[in-house]
Design an enzyme around this catalytic site. Structure first.
Site, PDB file in Angstrom:
ATOM      1  N   CYS A   1      13.242  10.617   7.441  1.00 43.04           N
ATOM      2  CA  CYS A   1      13.076  10.273   8.863  1.00 43.04           C
ATOM      3  C   CYS A   1      14.388  10.431   9.625  1.00 43.04           C
ATOM      4  CB  CYS A   1      12.492   8.876   9.015  1.00 43.04           C
ATOM      5  SG  CYS A   1      13.365   7.677   8.038  1.00 43.04           S
TER       6      CYS A   1
ATOM      7  N   LYS B   1       0.879  -1.185   0.000  1.00 44.00           N
ATOM      8  CA  LYS B   1       0.000   0.000   0.000  1.00 44.00           C
ATOM      9  C   LYS B   1       0.910   1.227   0.000  1.00 44.00           C
ATOM     10  CE  LYS B   1      -2.184   2.963   1.878  1.00 44.00           C
ATOM     11  NZ  LYS B   1      -1.947   4.359   1.447  1.00 44.00           N
TER      12      LYS B   1
ATOM     13  N   GLU C   1       9.198   1.431  11.153  1.00 46.80           N
ATOM     14  CA  GLU C   1      10.275   2.408  10.987  1.00 46.80           C
ATOM     15  C   GLU C   1       9.594   3.764  11.020  1.00 46.80           C
ATOM     16  OE1 GLU C   1      12.382   4.999   9.838  1.00 46.80           O
ATOM     17  OE2 GLU C   1      12.532   4.148   7.819  1.00 46.80           O
TER      18      GLU C   1
ATOM     19  N   GLU D   1       9.511  16.619  15.448  1.00 49.72           N
ATOM     20  CA  GLU D   1       9.870  16.321  14.070  1.00 49.72           C
ATOM     21  C   GLU D   1       9.109  17.267  13.137  1.00 49.72           C
ATOM     22  OE1 GLU D   1       8.673  12.467  12.379  1.00 49.72           O
ATOM     23  OE2 GLU D   1      10.648  12.383  11.438  1.00 49.72           O
TER      24      GLU D   1
HETATM   25  P1  ADP Z   1       3.217  10.650   6.741  1.00 48.77           P
HETATM   26  O1  ADP Z   1       2.901  11.304   8.050  1.00 48.77           O
HETATM   27  O2  ADP Z   1       4.644  10.586   6.389  1.00 48.77           O
HETATM   28  O3  ADP Z   1       2.290  11.062   5.622  1.00 48.77           O
HETATM   29  P2  ADP Z   1       1.736   8.401   7.479  1.00 48.77           P
HETATM   30  O4  ADP Z   1       2.242   7.690   8.657  1.00 48.77           O
HETATM   31  O5  ADP Z   1       0.542   9.266   7.597  1.00 48.77           O
HETATM   32  O6  ADP Z   1       2.974   9.172   6.928  1.00 48.77           O
HETATM   33  O7  ADP Z   1       1.475   7.412   6.273  1.00 48.77           O
HETATM   34  C1  ADP Z   1       2.342   6.383   5.893  1.00 48.77           C
HETATM   35  C2  ADP Z   1       1.543   5.313   5.206  1.00 48.77           C
HETATM   36  O8  ADP Z   1       0.577   4.789   6.125  1.00 48.77           O
HETATM   37  C3  ADP Z   1       0.749   5.795   4.002  1.00 48.77           C
HETATM   38  O9  ADP Z   1       0.773   4.771   3.021  1.00 48.77           O
HETATM   39  C4  ADP Z   1      -0.643   5.971   4.574  1.00 48.77           C
HETATM   40  O10 ADP Z   1      -1.681   5.877   3.615  1.00 48.77           O
HETATM   41  C5  ADP Z   1      -0.706   4.806   5.537  1.00 48.77           C
HETATM   42  N1  ADP Z   1      -1.712   4.950   6.604  1.00 48.77           N
HETATM   43  C6  ADP Z   1      -2.216   6.084   7.135  1.00 48.77           C
HETATM   44  N2  ADP Z   1      -3.111   5.796   8.105  1.00 48.77           N
HETATM   45  C7  ADP Z   1      -3.176   4.450   8.195  1.00 48.77           C
HETATM   46  C8  ADP Z   1      -3.887   3.534   9.025  1.00 48.77           C
HETATM   47  N3  ADP Z   1      -4.739   3.955   9.951  1.00 48.77           N
HETATM   48  N4  ADP Z   1      -3.673   2.213   8.850  1.00 48.77           N
HETATM   49  C9  ADP Z   1      -2.809   1.772   7.927  1.00 48.77           C
HETATM   50  N5  ADP Z   1      -2.106   2.577   7.113  1.00 48.77           N
HETATM   51  C10 ADP Z   1      -2.270   3.907   7.239  1.00 48.77           C
END
Ligand code: ADP
Length: 498
Positions: A301, A192, A267, A400
């Site tokens: 990161c 994903k 990570e 961050e």
């Molecule tokens: P960032 O803050 O760097 O945008 P996120 O942690 O929000 O990173 O997102 C990283 C990945 O996790 C993306 O692919 C996002 O779609 C996915 N994601 C966001 N929320 C969820 C969730 N509740 N469960 C699983 N995957 C998620």
């Protein structure tokens, strides 16, 4: 501003709505809905991508499970290696197209996409292609209580179906960090990608399809965190989750994994301390520190976001840092002159500019940058920015930011310095600039971080483990350590007594 022309392959790739890659086929999302991908340099919508929902998650996990239990389980280790090497060659052959796609969706300069992502991705897949024939168990000299003669050996078996959930900052190489070990160990995967950068993952799936793997070994679901990521993380037939992203979502992933006790590797975020000792080569240290925070627009990161400079070399260091910041050419990633592209999204831009405003209100001293550059249109651009926060009071020295914003602090006593460097909920990376070998090793040993860089920054290698202490994550990726994260160890006892 001369923008690179898109190749005819990329134009063709972008011209049609992108489907989901499930069971080796390109399928329509069950929602029948598509979402636009935005170019952060000019806000144009340049591609349409499928919105995966729970039914698609079921289909993809089902395909991955069938492949895991079926055809893929019969593919011999050497054959897995060959397929992986083929994939690496295909990635390399497609490097110009992949780099254009990454630069378009993420904003990063084309050359950084080319070298920092595509070349690295091919190398990661090649590194892991060496592993399938080397994943060994052991024979263990056991001492049974009854005195029997007992043979005990272990085997390493693939953990099963893996959910690979990745962020937007390194849209292609983050896939490779996870797909590499998954393929090497004989697992199958559902990827994903981040909703901001789904196209490089789709292109990777196209190359994967050409490499000749059995159907269902790798599946790609584009869509959003709540509707695609969350059901994938919670799915009962997913055996492992490998996640890179925010600490906040990492927590949700860990909770979602509890249902069927999935194996989890995370990570997550960082606020990495970078230390300049009084004896350091300041020219080199300032350049390395500037690159450590400004690379990838600071959206890394391991960004070197907290810089501790010894008070005796503070002025010289600030001067050098300002020079490096000023030397950046901010612009669209596809302009060959550009060295710093836009931030990935409006949301990220808002976060970063919000931190700059907050820092000014909290009394941090602006050394350079701090503004949205003019003359670049509506893109999410931001100047490379350096703040001095002597008292370490402003929240930019703790939280961050994920943007090109450096916080510099001064120090005079090593004991206090080590305490301050470790005084963070994160522990992903740290660095020391010094010419004193004893000092380098002593301080490195005391820093609570998964990676410590001496006189360098952001050196990452597929053969070396990567991951975080504290709230920066669980487990290690890459190197031999990651093989354990994608395998189960079975201990077999055989009674050899007469
Ligand atoms: P960032 O803050 O760097 O945008 P996120 O942690 O929000 O990173 O997102 C990283 C990945 O996790 C993306 O692919 C996002 O779609 C996915 N994601 C966001 N929320 C969820 C969730 N509740 N469960 C699983 N995957 C998620």
């Amino acid at each position: 501003m001369a923008i690179l022309n898109l190749s005819t392959d990329v134009q063709k790739f972008l011209s049609e709505p992108k489907k989901l890659f499930i069971g080796g086929e390109w399928v329509e999302p069950s929602s029948k809905s598509y979402f636009p991908v935005e170019n952060p340099a000019d806000l144009s919508h340049f591609a349409q991508v499928s919105t995966a929902v729970e039914q698609d998650v079921d289909a993809a996990v089902g395909a991955a499970k069938a492949a895991f239990e079926g055809e893929w389980s019969h593919v011999q280790p050497q054959e897995r290696s060959k397929l992986m090497l083929k994939l690496a060659d295909l990635i390399e052959a497609d490097r110009e197209n992949l780099a254009q796609i990454i630069s378009l969706e993420n904003g990063k300069p084309y050359t950084n996409a080319f070298h920092g992502e595509v070349t690295i991705t091919a190398n990661i897949i090649r590194y892991f292609a060496g592993w399938p024939s080397k994943i060994e168990g052991s024979t263990i000299p056991v001492s049974p209580r009854g005195g029997q003669k007992m043979l005990n050996y272990t085997t390493k078996e693939p953990v099963g179906v893996c959910a690979l959930i990745v962020p937007w900052n390194f849209p292609l190489s983050m896939c490779a960090w996870k797909l590499g070990p998954a393929l090497a160990t004989g697992c199958t995967s559902v990827l994903k990608p981040a909703e901001q950068t789904p196209l490089s993952a789709i292109r990777l799936a196209e190359l994967f399809a050409k490499a000749g793997f059995p159907k269902g070994v790798f599946n790609v679901l584009t869509g959003f965190g709540d509707r695609a990521g969350a059901p994938l993380a919670a799915h009962k037939d997913v055996d492992k989750i490998a996640f890179t992203g925010s600490t906040q979502v990492g927590r949700l992933i860990a909770q979602a994994a509890v249902g069927n006790m999935k194996k989890v590797s995370l990570e997550l975020g960082g606020k990495s301390p970078n230390i300049i000792m009084p004896d350091a080569d300041i020219i080199k240290a300032a350049k390395g520190s500037a690159d450590g925070i400004f690379y990838n627009q600071g959206q890394v990161c391991t960004a070197a976001s907290r810089l501790y400079v010894h008070e005796s070399v503070l002025d010289q260091t600030l001067e050098e840092l300002a020079k490096h910041a000023a030397s950046h050419i901010v612009g669209p990633g596809l302009d060959p002159e550009t060295t710093m592209g836009p931030l990935v999204s409006q949301a990220q831009h808002k976060i970063v500019t919000g931190y700059v405003d907050k820092a000014l209100n909290e009394g941090a001293e602006l050394i350079c940058g701090g503004k949205v550059p003019s003359g670049l249109g509506d893109g999410y651009f931001m100047e490379p920015t350096v703040f001095l926060d002597k008292q370490e009071q402003a929240c930019i020295s703790k939280e961050e930011i994920f943007g090109p914003v450096l916080t510099v602090m001064s120090w005079h006593d090593v004991e206090e310095l080590v305490f301050r460097a470790n005084d963070s909920p994160f522990g992903l990376a740290a660095g020391v600039w010094t010419q004193n070998l004893q000092q380098a090793h002593t301080v490195a040993a005391r820093l609570k971080a998964g990676s410590v860089w001496i006189n360098c920054w952001n050196v990452v290698d597929p053969a070396s483990p990567f991951g975080g202490y504290k709230q920066s994550g669980w487990g290690r990726e890459m190197g031999k350590n990651v093989i354990d994260a994608y395998t189960e160890t079975k201990s077999v006892f055989i009674d050899l007594s007469e």
